[in-house]
Design a protein around this motif. Structure first.
Motif, short mmCIF file in Angstrom:
data_model
loop_
_atom_site.label_atom_id
_atom_site.label_comp_id
_atom_site.label_asym_id
_atom_site.label_seq_id
_atom_site.Cartn_x
_atom_site.Cartn_y
_atom_site.Cartn_z
N SER A 130 0.83 -1.20 0.00
CA SER A 130 0.00 0.00 0.00
C SER A 130 0.87 1.25 0.00
CB SER A 130 -0.91 0.00 1.23
OG SER A 130 -0.13 0.06 2.42
N PHE A 131 0.29 2.36 -0.41
CA PHE A 131 0.99 3.64 -0.41
C PHE A 131 0.60 4.43 0.82
CE2 PHE A 131 1.08 8.22 -1.48
CZ PHE A 131 2.44 8.35 -1.75
N ALA A 132 1.59 4.98 1.52
CA ALA A 132 1.35 5.82 2.69
C ALA A 132 1.65 7.27 2.32
CB ALA A 132 2.22 5.39 3.87
N PRO A 133 0.67 8.14 2.24
CA PRO A 133 0.93 9.53 1.86
C PRO A 133 1.94 10.20 2.78
CG PRO A 133 -1.42 9.08 1.84
CD PRO A 133 -0.77 7.89 2.47
N SER A 154 6.79 -4.89 -6.77
CA SER A 154 6.26 -6.23 -6.99
C SER A 154 7.37 -7.23 -7.29
CB SER A 154 5.23 -6.21 -8.12
OG SER A 154 5.84 -5.89 -9.36
N PHE A 155 8.58 -6.74 -7.59
CA PHE A 155 9.73 -7.61 -7.83
C PHE A 155 10.55 -7.85 -6.56
CE2 PHE A 155 8.82 -5.87 -11.98
CZ PHE A 155 9.17 -6.85 -12.89
N TRP A 156 10.27 -7.11 -5.51
CA TRP A 156 11.16 -7.09 -4.36
C TRP A 156 10.58 -7.82 -3.15
CZ3 TRP A 156 11.48 -1.03 -4.62
CH2 TRP A 156 12.15 -0.66 -5.78
N LYS A 203 -2.74 1.97 -6.13
CA LYS A 203 -3.73 0.97 -6.55
C LYS A 203 -3.38 -0.44 -6.08
CE LYS A 203 -5.09 3.56 -10.67
NZ LYS A 203 -6.43 3.90 -10.13
N GLY A 204 -2.31 -0.58 -5.29
CA GLY A 204 -1.88 -1.90 -4.88
C GLY A 204 -1.23 -2.64 -6.03
N ALA A 205 -1.04 -3.94 -5.84
CA ALA A 205 -0.40 -4.76 -6.88
C ALA A 205 -1.38 -5.01 -8.01
CB ALA A 205 0.08 -6.06 -6.28
N LEU A 206 -1.00 -4.56 -9.20
CA LEU A 206 -1.84 -4.72 -10.38
C LEU A 206 -1.51 -6.05 -11.09
CD1 LEU A 206 -1.56 -1.06 -11.66
CD2 LEU A 206 -3.60 -2.13 -10.66
N PRO A 207 -2.45 -6.60 -11.84
CA PRO A 207 -2.19 -7.86 -12.55
C PRO A 207 -1.00 -7.73 -13.49
CG PRO A 207 -4.53 -7.34 -12.58
CD PRO A 207 -3.84 -6.13 -12.04
N VAL A 208 -0.26 -8.82 -13.65
CA VAL A 208 0.89 -8.84 -14.56
C VAL A 208 0.65 -9.88 -15.65
CG1 VAL A 208 2.49 -8.08 -12.77
CG2 VAL A 208 2.16 -10.53 -13.17
N ALA A 209 1.37 -9.71 -16.74
CA ALA A 209 1.30 -10.66 -17.86
C ALA A 209 2.68 -10.78 -18.47
CB ALA A 209 0.29 -10.16 -18.89
N LYS A 210 2.94 -11.89 -19.13
CA LYS A 210 4.20 -12.08 -19.83
C LYS A 210 4.29 -11.12 -21.02
CE LYS A 210 5.01 -16.94 -18.69
NZ LYS A 210 5.22 -18.31 -19.24
N THR A 211 5.48 -10.60 -21.25
CA THR A 211 5.70 -9.75 -22.41
C THR A 211 5.93 -10.64 -23.63
OG1 THR A 211 8.04 -9.62 -21.78
CG2 THR A 211 6.63 -7.80 -21.13
N ASP A 225 7.55 3.39 -5.20
CA ASP A 225 7.93 2.06 -5.67
C ASP A 225 6.80 1.24 -6.27
OD1 ASP A 225 6.66 1.70 -3.23
OD2 ASP A 225 8.35 0.71 -2.26
N MET A 226 5.54 1.72 -6.18
CA MET A 226 4.44 1.01 -6.82
C MET A 226 3.88 1.78 -8.02
SD MET A 226 3.98 -1.97 -5.56
CE MET A 226 2.29 -2.46 -5.89
N LEU A 227 4.55 2.84 -8.44
CA LEU A 227 4.11 3.59 -9.60
C LEU A 227 4.41 2.80 -10.87
CD1 LEU A 227 3.04 6.41 -10.61
CD2 LEU A 227 5.44 7.01 -10.94
N VAL A 228 3.43 2.64 -11.74
CA VAL A 228 3.66 1.96 -13.01
C VAL A 228 4.51 2.85 -13.91
CG1 VAL A 228 2.56 1.00 -15.06
CG2 VAL A 228 1.49 0.67 -12.82
N HIS A 229 5.59 2.27 -14.43
CA HIS A 229 6.48 3.04 -15.30
C HIS A 229 7.18 2.08 -16.26
CE1 HIS A 229 9.04 1.62 -12.05
NE2 HIS A 229 10.09 1.80 -12.83
N GLY A 230 7.82 2.64 -17.27
CA GLY A 230 8.55 1.86 -18.25
C GLY A 230 9.18 2.80 -19.27
N SER A 231 9.75 2.24 -20.32
CA SER A 231 10.33 3.08 -21.38
C SER A 231 10.34 2.30 -22.69
CB SER A 231 11.75 3.54 -21.02
OG SER A 231 12.62 2.43 -20.87
N SER A 232 10.32 3.04 -23.78
CA SER A 232 10.30 2.45 -25.11
C SER A 232 11.71 2.17 -25.59
CB SER A 232 9.61 3.41 -26.08
OG SER A 232 8.31 3.73 -25.64
N ALA A 233 11.81 1.51 -26.72
CA ALA A 233 13.10 1.35 -27.38
C ALA A 233 13.65 2.73 -27.75
CB ALA A 233 12.93 0.49 -28.64
N ASN A 234 14.96 2.83 -27.80
CA ASN A 234 15.59 4.10 -28.15
C ASN A 234 15.81 4.16 -29.66
OD1 ASN A 234 17.03 6.46 -28.32
ND2 ASN A 234 18.80 5.76 -27.16
N ALA A 235 14.92 4.86 -30.33
CA ALA A 235 14.99 4.95 -31.79
C ALA A 235 15.88 6.09 -32.27
CB ALA A 235 13.59 5.13 -32.36
#
Length: 275
Positions: free
Chosen positions: A9-12, A124-126, A159-167, A202-212
């Protein structure tokens, strides 16, 4: 498999007298899960840091772009960056006066690097509970949409732990990510000048694209938590070498500043899941 006993959970943050952040910036962190851009190092200072990071990566050879992983207790210059008071003053405003750095990683996308980082929630990895780690992303190079700056999905940290799927496919840095992330809202591009930093929960959804682009995009992540956070798995703990940056360490085992700054004379403890 996610440990059901983890508190994700997130603690403000409640801080009426911050050192570096404004109350509006703390409100932004509470509401959106991140704050940026934050000035940390001058142009000259980040140029010196870039030379250090480039040396680490070059000395590791082909694995250097993602291999400088969790050396904060083994390389003196990395220890110095992680304990710099300008970074710590910002972090203290979010987690309090007792600050541990338990992981670091250089993440360098070369020009035309085809790999993407899928949408994900770090904690979710830790094997850490409660989820109170703040990640500093220090821009070693300028980072923007053109060279694949990190992106956040605002407000997903509470939002707590969100569902995951294989890439699907081979063009990802790791093999799973947040499922149906496109339905979570529009992303925010974490554009930073070299020497600036961001902080995200640490529970914020984030990522990055390929570097074009034809420009490299290199950053240094630093993971900070207060000592009330505990490691929940003994096997996972063997890969964690925390350093005490400020205040008291509680029950954490910490490591002093190393004398060595030659990455070829040591090795990473290889913490599991330092994505």
């Amino acid at each position: 498999m996610l440990d059901a006993d983890l508190d994700l959970s997130f603690a403000p943050v409640r801080n009426v007298r911050p050192k570096r952040l404004t109350t509006a910036q703390i409100a932004q962190y509470n509401e959106q899960g991140f704050e940026q851009p934050l000035d940390a190092f001058t142009d000259r200072e980040i140029a010196n840091i870039r030379r250090v990071v480039d040396r680490y990566m070059a000395d590791l050879g082909p694995d250097g772009a993602y291999g400088v992983n969790c050396y904060q207790a083994r390389l003196s210059r990395l220890w110095d960056i992680a304990t710099d008071p300008r970074i710590l003053d910002h972090v203290e405003d979010l987690i309090g006066p007792n600050i541990l750095c338990w992981a670091t990683a250089v993440l360098s996308k070369a020009p035309r690097d085809p790999r993407a980082v899928p949408w994900h929630q770090d904690a979710s990895f830790w094997a850490l509970s409660p989820a109170r780690t703040v990640t500093v992303w220090l821009a070693i190079d300028d980072a923007d949409e053109g060279n694949s700056a990190m992106r956040f999905i605002p407000g997903t940290h509470n939002k707590g732990a969100l569902p995951v799927a294989k890439t699907e496919g081979s063009g990802y840095v790791f093999h799973k990510g947040t499922a149906d992330a496109g339905a979570l809202g529009p992303p925010f591009t974490n554009s930073l000048r070299a020497g600036q930093m961001s902080m995200h929960a640490d529970m914020l959804v984030h990522g990055s694209s390929a570097n074009a682009s034809d420009r490299r995009r290199c950053g240094l992540t630093l993971r900070y938590c207060p000592p009330e956070v505990q490691i929940t798995d003994e096997t996972w703990a063997r890969g964690v070498e925390a350093i005490l940056c400020r205040g008291e360490a509680g029950s954490w085992r910490t490591h002093p500043r190393p004398d060595n700054d030659d990455i070829t004379k040591t090795a990473s403890p290889h913490v599991v899941g330092n994505n």
